[in-house]
Scaffold this motif. Sequence first.
Motif, PDB file in Angstrom:
ATOM      1  N   SER A 214       0.817  -1.212   0.000  1.00 43.41           N
ATOM      2  CA  SER A 214       0.000   0.000   0.000  1.00 43.41           C
ATOM      3  C   SER A 214       0.850   1.260   0.000  1.00 43.41           C
ATOM      4  O   SER A 214       1.713   1.439   0.858  1.00 43.41           O
ATOM      5  CB  SER A 214      -0.928   0.020   1.224  1.00 43.41           C
ATOM      6  OG  SER A 214      -1.645   1.229   1.264  1.00 43.41           O
ATOM      7  N   TYR A 215       0.585   2.112  -0.992  1.00 46.04           N
ATOM      8  CA  TYR A 215       1.146   3.456  -1.029  1.00 46.04           C
ATOM      9  C   TYR A 215       0.016   4.478  -0.920  1.00 46.04           C
ATOM     10  O   TYR A 215       0.153   5.607  -1.376  1.00 46.04           O
ATOM     11  CB  TYR A 215       1.932   3.673  -2.329  1.00 46.04           C
ATOM     12  CG  TYR A 215       2.979   2.608  -2.585  1.00 46.04           C
ATOM     13  CD1 TYR A 215       4.035   2.413  -1.696  1.00 46.04           C
ATOM     14  CD2 TYR A 215       2.903   1.779  -3.702  1.00 46.04           C
ATOM     15  CE1 TYR A 215       4.981   1.429  -1.915  1.00 46.04           C
ATOM     16  CE2 TYR A 215       3.846   0.798  -3.932  1.00 46.04           C
ATOM     17  CZ  TYR A 215       4.884   0.622  -3.036  1.00 46.04           C
ATOM     18  OH  TYR A 215       5.821  -0.357  -3.253  1.00 46.04           O
ATOM     19  N   VAL A 216      -1.086   4.066  -0.319  1.00 45.63           N
ATOM     20  CA  VAL A 216      -2.245   4.942  -0.189  1.00 45.63           C
ATOM     21  C   VAL A 216      -1.909   6.175   0.634  1.00 45.63           C
ATOM     22  O   VAL A 216      -2.359   7.282   0.335  1.00 45.63           O
ATOM     23  CB  VAL A 216      -3.432   4.177   0.435  1.00 45.63           C
ATOM     24  CG1 VAL A 216      -4.556   5.123   0.822  1.00 45.63           C
ATOM     25  CG2 VAL A 216      -3.943   3.130  -0.537  1.00 45.63           C
ATOM     26  N   ASP A 217      -1.108   6.019   1.686  1.00 48.27           N
ATOM     27  CA  ASP A 217      -0.734   7.151   2.532  1.00 48.27           C
ATOM     28  C   ASP A 217       0.650   7.701   2.207  1.00 48.27           C
ATOM     29  O   ASP A 217       0.883   8.900   2.328  1.00 48.27           O
ATOM     30  CB  ASP A 217      -0.780   6.751   4.009  1.00 48.27           C
ATOM     31  CG  ASP A 217      -2.193   6.457   4.474  1.00 48.27           C
ATOM     32  OD1 ASP A 217      -3.116   7.170   4.044  1.00 48.27           O
ATOM     33  OD2 ASP A 217      -2.379   5.518   5.266  1.00 48.27           O
ATOM     34  N   PHE A 218       1.566   6.836   1.808  1.00 47.69           N
ATOM     35  CA  PHE A 218       2.922   7.291   1.487  1.00 47.69           C
ATOM     36  C   PHE A 218       3.682   6.166   0.785  1.00 47.69           C
ATOM     37  O   PHE A 218       3.289   4.995   0.836  1.00 47.69           O
ATOM     38  CB  PHE A 218       3.686   7.715   2.746  1.00 47.69           C
ATOM     39  CG  PHE A 218       4.116   6.558   3.620  1.00 47.69           C
ATOM     40  CD1 PHE A 218       5.417   6.073   3.577  1.00 47.69           C
ATOM     41  CD2 PHE A 218       3.220   5.943   4.478  1.00 47.69           C
ATOM     42  CE1 PHE A 218       5.814   4.995   4.365  1.00 47.69           C
ATOM     43  CE2 PHE A 218       3.603   4.872   5.279  1.00 47.69           C
ATOM     44  CZ  PHE A 218       4.904   4.398   5.220  1.00 47.69           C
ATOM     45  N   ALA A 219       4.775   6.538   0.138  1.00 50.45           N
ATOM     46  CA  ALA A 219       5.716   5.582  -0.422  1.00 50.45           C
ATOM     47  C   ALA A 219       7.039   5.765   0.287  1.00 50.45           C
ATOM     48  O   ALA A 219       7.537   6.886   0.410  1.00 50.45           O
ATOM     49  CB  ALA A 219       5.878   5.795  -1.927  1.00 50.45           C
ATOM     50  N   ILE A 434       3.969   6.795  -9.054  1.00 51.13           N
ATOM     51  CA  ILE A 434       4.226   5.608  -8.236  1.00 51.13           C
ATOM     52  C   ILE A 434       4.196   4.365  -9.118  1.00 51.13           C
ATOM     53  O   ILE A 434       5.099   3.512  -9.073  1.00 51.13           O
ATOM     54  CB  ILE A 434       3.191   5.479  -7.101  1.00 51.13           C
ATOM     55  CG1 ILE A 434       3.395   6.568  -6.039  1.00 51.13           C
ATOM     56  CG2 ILE A 434       3.261   4.089  -6.453  1.00 51.13           C
ATOM     57  CD1 ILE A 434       4.650   6.431  -5.220  1.00 51.13           C
ATOM     58  N   HIS A 435       3.156   4.237  -9.942  1.00 57.73           N
ATOM     59  CA  HIS A 435       3.046   3.058 -10.804  1.00 57.73           C
ATOM     60  C   HIS A 435       4.172   2.996 -11.833  1.00 57.73           C
ATOM     61  O   HIS A 435       4.624   1.909 -12.214  1.00 57.73           O
ATOM     62  CB  HIS A 435       1.690   3.032 -11.502  1.00 57.73           C
ATOM     63  CG  HIS A 435       0.571   2.569 -10.624  1.00 57.73           C
ATOM     64  ND1 HIS A 435       0.562   1.330 -10.017  1.00 57.73           N
ATOM     65  CD2 HIS A 435      -0.582   3.173 -10.231  1.00 57.73           C
ATOM     66  CE1 HIS A 435      -0.539   1.191  -9.301  1.00 57.73           C
ATOM     67  NE2 HIS A 435      -1.249   2.298  -9.407  1.00 57.73           N
ATOM     68  N   ALA A 445      -1.952   2.790  -5.000  1.00 57.25           N
ATOM     69  CA  ALA A 445      -1.468   4.167  -4.955  1.00 57.25           C
ATOM     70  C   ALA A 445      -2.572   5.159  -4.617  1.00 57.25           C
ATOM     71  O   ALA A 445      -2.301   6.335  -4.425  1.00 57.25           O
ATOM     72  CB  ALA A 445      -0.813   4.548  -6.282  1.00 57.25           C
ATOM     73  N   PHE A 446      -3.820   4.692  -4.585  1.00 57.51           N
ATOM     74  CA  PHE A 446      -4.931   5.463  -4.023  1.00 57.51           C
ATOM     75  C   PHE A 446      -5.948   4.427  -3.537  1.00 57.51           C
ATOM     76  O   PHE A 446      -5.856   3.242  -3.877  1.00 57.51           O
ATOM     77  CB  PHE A 446      -5.529   6.450  -5.041  1.00 57.51           C
ATOM     78  CG  PHE A 446      -6.220   5.827  -6.213  1.00 57.51           C
ATOM     79  CD1 PHE A 446      -7.588   5.536  -6.169  1.00 57.51           C
ATOM     80  CD2 PHE A 446      -5.522   5.512  -7.370  1.00 57.51           C
ATOM     81  CE1 PHE A 446      -8.233   4.957  -7.251  1.00 57.51           C
ATOM     82  CE2 PHE A 446      -6.160   4.939  -8.456  1.00 57.51           C
ATOM     83  CZ  PHE A 446      -7.518   4.661  -8.386  1.00 57.51           C
ATOM     84  N   PRO A 447      -6.918   4.818  -2.708  1.00 59.53           N
ATOM     85  CA  PRO A 447      -7.720   3.812  -2.002  1.00 59.53           C
ATOM     86  C   PRO A 447      -8.461   2.806  -2.863  1.00 59.53           C
ATOM     87  O   PRO A 447      -8.634   1.670  -2.452  1.00 59.53           O
ATOM     88  CB  PRO A 447      -8.706   4.677  -1.197  1.00 59.53           C
ATOM     89  CG  PRO A 447      -7.952   5.930  -0.922  1.00 59.53           C
ATOM     90  CD  PRO A 447      -7.164   6.179  -2.175  1.00 59.53           C
ATOM     91  N   TYR A 448      -8.919   3.176  -4.055  1.00 57.19           N
ATOM     92  CA  TYR A 448      -9.685   2.238  -4.873  1.00 57.19           C
ATOM     93  C   TYR A 448      -8.893   1.777  -6.095  1.00 57.19           C
ATOM     94  O   TYR A 448      -9.438   1.585  -7.179  1.00 57.19           O
ATOM     95  CB  TYR A 448     -11.010   2.863  -5.306  1.00 57.19           C
ATOM     96  CG  TYR A 448     -11.989   3.062  -4.167  1.00 57.19           C
ATOM     97  CD1 TYR A 448     -12.366   1.999  -3.354  1.00 57.19           C
ATOM     98  CD2 TYR A 448     -12.551   4.307  -3.912  1.00 57.19           C
ATOM     99  CE1 TYR A 448     -13.265   2.173  -2.312  1.00 57.19           C
ATOM    100  CE2 TYR A 448     -13.464   4.491  -2.877  1.00 57.19           C
ATOM    101  CZ  TYR A 448     -13.818   3.418  -2.083  1.00 57.19           C
ATOM    102  OH  TYR A 448     -14.709   3.582  -1.061  1.00 57.19           O
TER     103      TYR A 448
END
Length: 481
Positions: A214-219, A434-435, A445-448
Amino acid sequence: MRGFMIPTLAIATAFVSSTLALPFSRVHPGTASNIIITDKNTVNATTTIATNATIISNATIISSNATTQVSERSATSGRLPLALVNNLAGSVNAYVTGLDKNNALVMLQPNGQWYYPSASESTTTPQPVNANVAIPLGAQGSTTQVTVPDYISAARVWFAEGELQFFTVWSSATNGPSLVEPSAVNPSDPSSGISWGFVELTNTAAGGLYANISYVDFAGLALGMSLLSGDGSTQSALGLQPQAIASICADLALQGGVDGQDWEALCQADANGNLLRVVAPSDYISTSPNSFGEYFNEYIALVWETYTTSPLTIDTQTGAGSVACTVQGDLLTCAGDNRGRSPVRKASSHRQRKTNTSKPTGYAKPSPSDIFGCNSGPFALESADNALHRAIVPRLCAAFNRSTLTIAGGSVQPGPAAKDYYTGNPTNWYSAIIHMHEVDGKGYAFPYDDVNPAGDINQSGVVADANPSVLTVTVGGPSPT
């Protein structure tokens, strides 16, 4: 990508080194008194173990429930072997946190046994977890074998170049302790000066193993994983390339130069200018609310204009099938959606004409924060929402992040293939970049980010199986072949 170049790693590193005057955010690690407690960095208790308790994690990603599922497993043991591969030089520690099968808060000790964190009701100041919960990895190129002793949910396997600091605090809401985890958003968090990352997983008797990057919050640190199933098959999500943060920040800085947005400010560096991580735009906006203020305005106006005269079809990928949505006034309304439908007309008496006595409902125009975060404004979910609404929200928000609503094939969502994501402008450049720097393009990289057309690439980086054998997690990029 339209008007965008990807620098080589050497160019990217040189670019970042020569441009630290740019507004990369600087961290300044503090103490327990500097901790900011939010639902994103706490895990709260629902079960008491002796003097200890646990909670359901609020920090896990939002899932569209549209992708990988596992059937009920036949195995009775919840033991999960982990192979932790270290491809970094220097000191690297791993941590495992989550909820045990009784929903008690646990952390894994190096001896393979659970530690149950506790908190005092008499204090509201976060107290440090002083137990031995750091699992030191071997030298670069080595593999450390550990075993999660039983079922676990809302879990994370953390990796850090150094030692992370975890805390507990008493939660009056749940009448138990909350685990306070390191926060990537707070520049004064005690762990903010350390580079870290994590993978998320749940392993239950009913559902088997479900794990994701998960990079939803950060990488942060480059992490990848592969799953060996009981039948001998394998799945993988290879995650970020080695030293990807420097390249990502170089690309974000270039994009900021193109559109004047604060993309480079998503990057965090320590006092010496060493890049640590990249914060997601939704989290950055939470601390810098004036950023990206009008970024999507023209695009949203075009979307509203487009679907005023023709329908937008949402393929719910459920038994509900496809649903037609149209713009009526300022709202996008969808047939059968409890909050995205046309108002009902009623007559108040037989002597009066039929008048609209219900409040118009539908999807209002989203803000940048709504789009990046997918959990506020028109994309916030409520307990009373019907199944159709819960299916539409992920697909609609994914389309906004990927800017696919006005490109060819965009009138059906999800419809455009993954190769066409982020080709519109403006778009979620954090997610796009990110991708770009993922080895195989996989990782939330985002929630959905698990929304995709049937049969197309799942970019979420999920591995799942009802009968897992070994989960291998690699830190520092893929091992040389």
